[in-house]
Motif scaffolding. Structure first.
Motif, PDB file in Angstrom:
ATOM      1  N   GLU A 167       0.815  -1.218   0.000  1.00 57.13           N
ATOM      2  CA  GLU A 167       0.000   0.000   0.000  1.00 57.13           C
ATOM      3  C   GLU A 167       0.850   1.270   0.000  1.00 57.13           C
ATOM      4  N   PRO A 168       1.771   1.392  -0.946  1.00 57.37           N
ATOM      5  CA  PRO A 168       2.712   2.524  -0.916  1.00 57.37           C
ATOM      6  C   PRO A 168       2.074   3.876  -1.173  1.00 57.37           C
ATOM      7  N   LEU A 169       0.866   3.895  -1.737  1.00 62.10           N
ATOM      8  CA  LEU A 169       0.237   5.166  -2.086  1.00 62.10           C
ATOM      9  C   LEU A 169      -0.965   5.477  -1.196  1.00 62.10           C
ATOM     10  N   GLY A 170      -1.210   4.648  -0.218  1.00 65.13           N
ATOM     11  CA  GLY A 170      -2.415   4.773   0.595  1.00 65.13           C
ATOM     12  C   GLY A 170      -2.540   6.064   1.371  1.00 65.13           C
ATOM     13  N   ALA A 171      -1.414   6.673   1.754  1.00 66.75           N
ATOM     14  CA  ALA A 171      -1.464   7.878   2.585  1.00 66.75           C
ATOM     15  C   ALA A 171      -1.390   9.169   1.767  1.00 66.75           C
ATOM     16  N   LEU A 172      -1.365   9.049   0.443  1.00 64.38           N
ATOM     17  CA  LEU A 172      -1.189  10.230  -0.405  1.00 64.38           C
ATOM     18  C   LEU A 172      -2.533  10.825  -0.817  1.00 64.38           C
ATOM     19  N   ASP A 173      -2.537  12.122  -1.114  1.00 61.67           N
ATOM     20  CA  ASP A 173      -3.748  12.754  -1.621  1.00 61.67           C
ATOM     21  C   ASP A 173      -4.022  12.260  -3.037  1.00 61.67           C
ATOM     22  N   ALA A 174      -5.246  12.469  -3.510  1.00 64.99           N
ATOM     23  CA  ALA A 174      -5.687  11.893  -4.782  1.00 64.99           C
ATOM     24  C   ALA A 174      -4.824  12.329  -5.957  1.00 64.99           C
ATOM     25  N   PHE A 175      -4.444  13.606  -6.009  1.00 56.99           N
ATOM     26  CA  PHE A 175      -3.651  14.117  -7.121  1.00 56.99           C
ATOM     27  C   PHE A 175      -2.258  13.492  -7.123  1.00 56.99           C
ATOM     28  N   THR A 176      -1.610  13.471  -5.952  1.00 58.24           N
ATOM     29  CA  THR A 176      -0.273  12.884  -5.842  1.00 58.24           C
ATOM     30  C   THR A 176      -0.318  11.391  -6.136  1.00 58.24           C
ATOM     31  N   ARG A 177      -1.385  10.750  -5.676  1.00 53.21           N
ATOM     32  CA  ARG A 177      -1.541   9.310  -5.885  1.00 53.21           C
ATOM     33  C   ARG A 177      -1.630   8.987  -7.378  1.00 53.21           C
ATOM     34  N   ALA A 178      -2.416   9.767  -8.111  1.00 55.35           N
ATOM     35  CA  ALA A 178      -2.552   9.547  -9.553  1.00 55.35           C
ATOM     36  C   ALA A 178      -1.212   9.732 -10.265  1.00 55.35           C
ATOM     37  N   ASN A 179      -0.459  10.739  -9.863  1.00 56.85           N
ATOM     38  CA  ASN A 179       0.862  10.979 -10.459  1.00 56.85           C
ATOM     39  C   ASN A 179       1.829   9.838 -10.145  1.00 56.85           C
ATOM     40  N   MET A 180       1.757   9.330  -8.908  1.00 54.60           N
ATOM     41  CA  MET A 180       2.629   8.221  -8.515  1.00 54.60           C
ATOM     42  C   MET A 180       2.261   6.941  -9.264  1.00 54.60           C
ATOM     43  N   GLN A 181       0.972   6.721  -9.483  1.00 53.92           N
ATOM     44  CA  GLN A 181       0.556   5.550 -10.261  1.00 53.92           C
ATOM     45  C   GLN A 181       1.152   5.602 -11.668  1.00 53.92           C
TER      46      GLN A 181
END
Length: 265
Positions: A167-181
């Motif tokens: 769950e490496p992206l679980g704590a990120l906000d939606a915008f940052t999460r999409a960029n990380m994906q």
């Protein structure tokens, strides 16, 4: 030859069962799991909370030993952590007193690589995670998204055969999460990486995985496997419009129905 290489089994999980505790206090976390992880795959694990997803990952990583069954890497039993299996956690496990470059260089330096090679590795992966120019910045000053990019670069710097993500992206906000994906997808494709990712987010699994395994409530078992191509389409077309297709919504509904059936009383 390339096709054969892509189909090589890196991790072979056979009848894996893991229990916690002793005697009367034993908790059966996962039971009788069989799974192969092949080179070049992006496997996503979904399931209700407490179903044993992290237990499975920790066993593959070598942090836990099987109670019964076997967990093999290229035919050999996994008997502890190894740099061939890099782990990215939900909370970035960085050394806060070190700079970004020192964190990324840590693995290659501990393995005794030549200084020139260490610098080349660091520069390559900092560029890949889009952190060139930030090398000397202390990690404690970074945002959550930047910390995860450093954590990813640090794992990549060891050239692991399998990247395990809890769950490496679980704590990120939606915008940052999409960029990380998007970043993780690009790295997976460009490096021909093999990734095993745990997530609670069905959309994340569908947008990244080539294979999705849905687990039952505890004790965790694999209920259903989905082979999907959405991530390859998104990468090729540089667009996520496939996520609005009928096939995408149908697959999402099937997965959601399975998970909901596990959480109902």
């Amino acid at each position: 030859m390339e096709l054969v290489k892509e189909q090589e089994v890196l991790i072979d999980i056979q009848n894996l069962t893991v229990e916690y505790g002793k005697k009367k206090n034993t908790i059966l976390a996962i039971e009788d799991i069989n799974l192969e992880i092949r080179r070049g795959e992006f496997i996503c694990i979904l399931g209700p909370s407490g179903c044993g997803k992290s237990t499975l990952l920790k066993t593959i990583a070598g942090y836990l030993n099987p109670t019964s069954g076997r967990c093999l890497m290229q035919g050999q039993p996994i008997n502890g952590p190894d740099w061939h299996r890099g782990v990215v956690f939900q909370s970035p496990t960085l050394y806060p007193w070190m700079s970004i470059k020192d964190n990324v260089e840590f693995g290659p330096r501990m393995r005794g690589l030549p200084e020139k090679e260490i610098v080349e590795i660091r520069e390559h992966f900092l560029k890949q995670v889009k952190l060139e120019g930030f090398e000397d910045k202390p990690t404690f000053e970074l945002s959550g998204g930047m910390k995860q990019r450093v954590a990813l670069a640090r794992v990549l710097a060891n050239y692991p055969q399998v990247i395990l993500m809890d769950e490496p992206l679980g704590a990120l906000d939606a915008f940052t999460r999409a960029n990380m994906q998007k970043l993780i997808r690009g790295i997976w494709k460009e490096n021909n990486s093999t990734i095993f990712l745990i997530t609670h987010d069905i959309d994340e699994a569908l947008a990244l995985g080539t294979r999705i395994e849905v687990m039952s409530k505890r004790p965790g078992k694999i209920l259903r496997e989905f082979n999907v191509e959405f991530t390859n389409t998104i990468y090729k077309e540089d667009s996520d419009h496939i996520m609005y297709s009928e096939k995408y919504f149908q697959t999402k509904k099937e997965i959601l129905d399975i998970i909901n059936s596990q959480t109902e009383e």
